[in-house]
Motif scaffolding. Structure first.
Motif, PDB file in Angstrom:
ATOM      1  N   LEU A   1      88.226  14.967  19.185  1.00  0.00           N
ATOM      2  CA  LEU A   1      89.013  14.878  20.430  1.00  0.00           C
ATOM      3  C   LEU A   1      88.579  13.830  21.596  1.00  0.00           C
ATOM      4  CD1 LEU A   1      89.461  18.949  20.862  1.00  0.00           C
ATOM      5  CD2 LEU A   1      90.969  17.160  19.911  1.00  0.00           C
ATOM      6  N   ILE A   2      89.480  13.217  21.952  1.00  0.00           N
ATOM      7  CA  ILE A   2      89.030  12.279  23.178  1.00  0.00           C
ATOM      8  C   ILE A   2      89.681  12.490  24.474  1.00  0.00           C
ATOM      9  CG2 ILE A   2      89.013   9.666  23.661  1.00  0.00           C
ATOM     10  CD1 ILE A   2      87.362  10.242  21.022  1.00  0.00           C
TER      11      ILE A   2
ATOM     12  N   THR B   1      84.389   9.157  29.344  1.00  0.00           N
ATOM     13  CA  THR B   1      85.038   9.442  28.181  1.00  0.00           C
ATOM     14  C   THR B   1      84.001  10.563  27.567  1.00  0.00           C
ATOM     15  OG1 THR B   1      85.793   7.012  27.898  1.00  0.00           O
ATOM     16  CG2 THR B   1      85.646   8.749  25.809  1.00  0.00           C
ATOM     17  N   LEU B   2      84.781  11.713  27.333  1.00  0.00           N
ATOM     18  CA  LEU B   2      84.268  12.874  26.568  1.00  0.00           C
ATOM     19  C   LEU B   2      84.814  12.949  25.104  1.00  0.00           C
ATOM     20  CD1 LEU B   2      82.656  15.701  26.723  1.00  0.00           C
ATOM     21  CD2 LEU B   2      85.088  16.446  27.494  1.00  0.00           C
ATOM     22  N   GLU B   3      83.937  13.014  24.248  1.00  0.00           N
ATOM     23  CA  GLU B   3      84.327  13.000  22.744  1.00  0.00           C
ATOM     24  C   GLU B   3      83.906  14.343  22.179  1.00  0.00           C
ATOM     25  OE1 GLU B   3      82.727   9.473  20.664  1.00  0.00           O
ATOM     26  OE2 GLU B   3      83.857   8.315  21.999  1.00  0.00           O
TER      27      GLU B   3
ATOM     28  N   HIS C   1      93.244  13.853  23.150  1.00  0.00           N
ATOM     29  CA  HIS C   1      93.952  13.275  22.316  1.00  0.00           C
ATOM     30  C   HIS C   1      93.311  13.407  20.978  1.00  0.00           C
ATOM     31  CE1 HIS C   1      96.475  11.633  25.486  1.00  0.00           C
ATOM     32  NE2 HIS C   1      95.633  11.558  26.072  1.00  0.00           N
ATOM     33  N   ASN C   2      93.965  13.609  19.899  1.00  0.00           N
ATOM     34  CA  ASN C   2      93.219  13.493  18.578  1.00  0.00           C
ATOM     35  C   ASN C   2      93.015  12.145  18.026  1.00  0.00           C
ATOM     36  OD1 ASN C   2      93.473  16.240  18.715  1.00  0.00           O
ATOM     37  ND2 ASN C   2      94.750  16.748  17.140  1.00  0.00           N
ATOM     38  N   LYS C   3      91.800  11.907  17.564  1.00  0.00           N
ATOM     39  CA  LYS C   3      91.483  10.837  16.603  1.00  0.00           C
ATOM     40  C   LYS C   3      90.801  11.012  15.394  1.00  0.00           C
ATOM     41  CE  LYS C   3      88.829   6.331  17.487  1.00  0.00           C
ATOM     42  NZ  LYS C   3      88.175   5.802  18.241  1.00  0.00           N
ATOM     43  N   VAL C   4      91.339  10.512  14.214  1.00  0.00           N
ATOM     44  CA  VAL C   4      90.864  10.817  13.087  1.00  0.00           C
ATOM     45  C   VAL C   4      89.890   9.675  12.732  1.00  0.00           C
ATOM     46  CG1 VAL C   4      91.054  11.351  10.720  1.00  0.00           C
ATOM     47  CG2 VAL C   4      92.708  12.148  12.449  1.00  0.00           C
ATOM     48  N   GLU C   5      88.471   9.910  12.563  1.00  0.00           N
ATOM     49  CA  GLU C   5      87.559   9.232  12.162  1.00  0.00           C
ATOM     50  C   GLU C   5      86.609   9.451  10.906  1.00  0.00           C
ATOM     51  OE1 GLU C   5      85.020   8.616  15.424  1.00  0.00           O
ATOM     52  OE2 GLU C   5      86.230   7.260  16.814  1.00  0.00           O
TER      53      GLU C   5
END
Length: 172
Positions: A89-90, A52-54, A79-83
Motif C-alpha cells: 500500500l502506497i 511516502t508511506l509504504e 494505492h495498491n502496488k504489486v511488487e
C-alpha cells in the motif's frame, strides 16, 4: 406517567445509539510486514515536499478494500502496488506546494480584465483527526466486501528511511 414510554425510548436510543468514536480491531485478516516512511523534498519550491508511506501487506484476502490511512495528522487514500508477488500500500502526502501564479490584467477598461480569476477562498477546517497516534504509528481503515461498516487496524513500528532529496534543475 404517560411520558414514561417516551423517556424509555429516548434512554434506549441514547445508550445504544451509534458511536462517533472509531474502534480499533485487535486482529486483521492480513499481516503487515516492515512498514516504512520516507520524507522527500524537491530541489525547487514548486516541487514541494512531503512523505511516502509504504505498507507491505501479506495474506491479503480479495474481499478487502482499503479506504484511508491515518498517519501523522493526515488522512491519505492508499494505492495498491504489486511488487514481486506481494501487495504494497502506497500513501503519498505532499505539502508546501505554492499555487501557480497567474498574471493579473489591470486595465482602465473593466472589460479587458474579464480573464482574471478571483482569489481562492481558504478551505474550511475539516473534521478533527480521530486518533491519537505516535510518530511511528498509523491506522489503516478497511472494509470487507458487502459490509457497510469500516474497520480500523493500528500499525506500530513504522521505520523512517533516509530522506530523499531531489536535485534542482540546472541554472542556465
Amino acid at each position: 406517567m404517560k411520558k414514561l414510554p417516551l423517556y424509555t425510548i429516548v434512554l434506549i436510543l441514547g445508550l445504544f445509539g451509534c458511536s462517533s468514536q472509531k474502534k480499533l480491531v485487535e486482529q486483521a485478516p492480513f499481516t503487515i510486514k516492515n512498514p516504512t516512511c520516507q520524507e522527500f523534498a524537491a530541489g525547487r519550491p514548486e516541487g514541494g515536499s512531503g512523505f511516502t508511506l509504504e505498507i507491505p501487506v501479506d495474506g491479503l484476502p480479495s474481499d478487502i478494500h482499503f479506504e484511508k490511512v491515518y498517519f501523522r495528522g493526515h488522512q491519505m487514500i492508499p494505492h495498491n502496488k504489486v511488487e514481486n508477488g506481494s501487495t504494497v500500500l502506497i500513501c503519498e502526502y505532499q505539502r508546501n506546494i505554492p499555487p501557480a501564479s497567474k498574471d493579473i490584467i489591470m486595465h482602465a477598461d473593466p472589460m479587458e480584465e474579464v480573464g482574471n480569476q478571483p482569489p481562492a477562498l481558504l478551505k474550511e477546517k475539516g473534521e478533527e483527526f480521530p486518533f491519537e497516534l505516535k510518530g511511528d504509528e498509523a491506522v489503516l481503515e478497511y472494509r470487507l466486501e458487502g459490509k457497510r461498516k469500516s474497520r480500523y487496524y493500528k500499525i506500530s513500528g513504522i521505520k523512517e528511511k533516509t530522506p530523499r532529496q531531489y536535485p534542482s534543475r540546472p541554472q542556465n
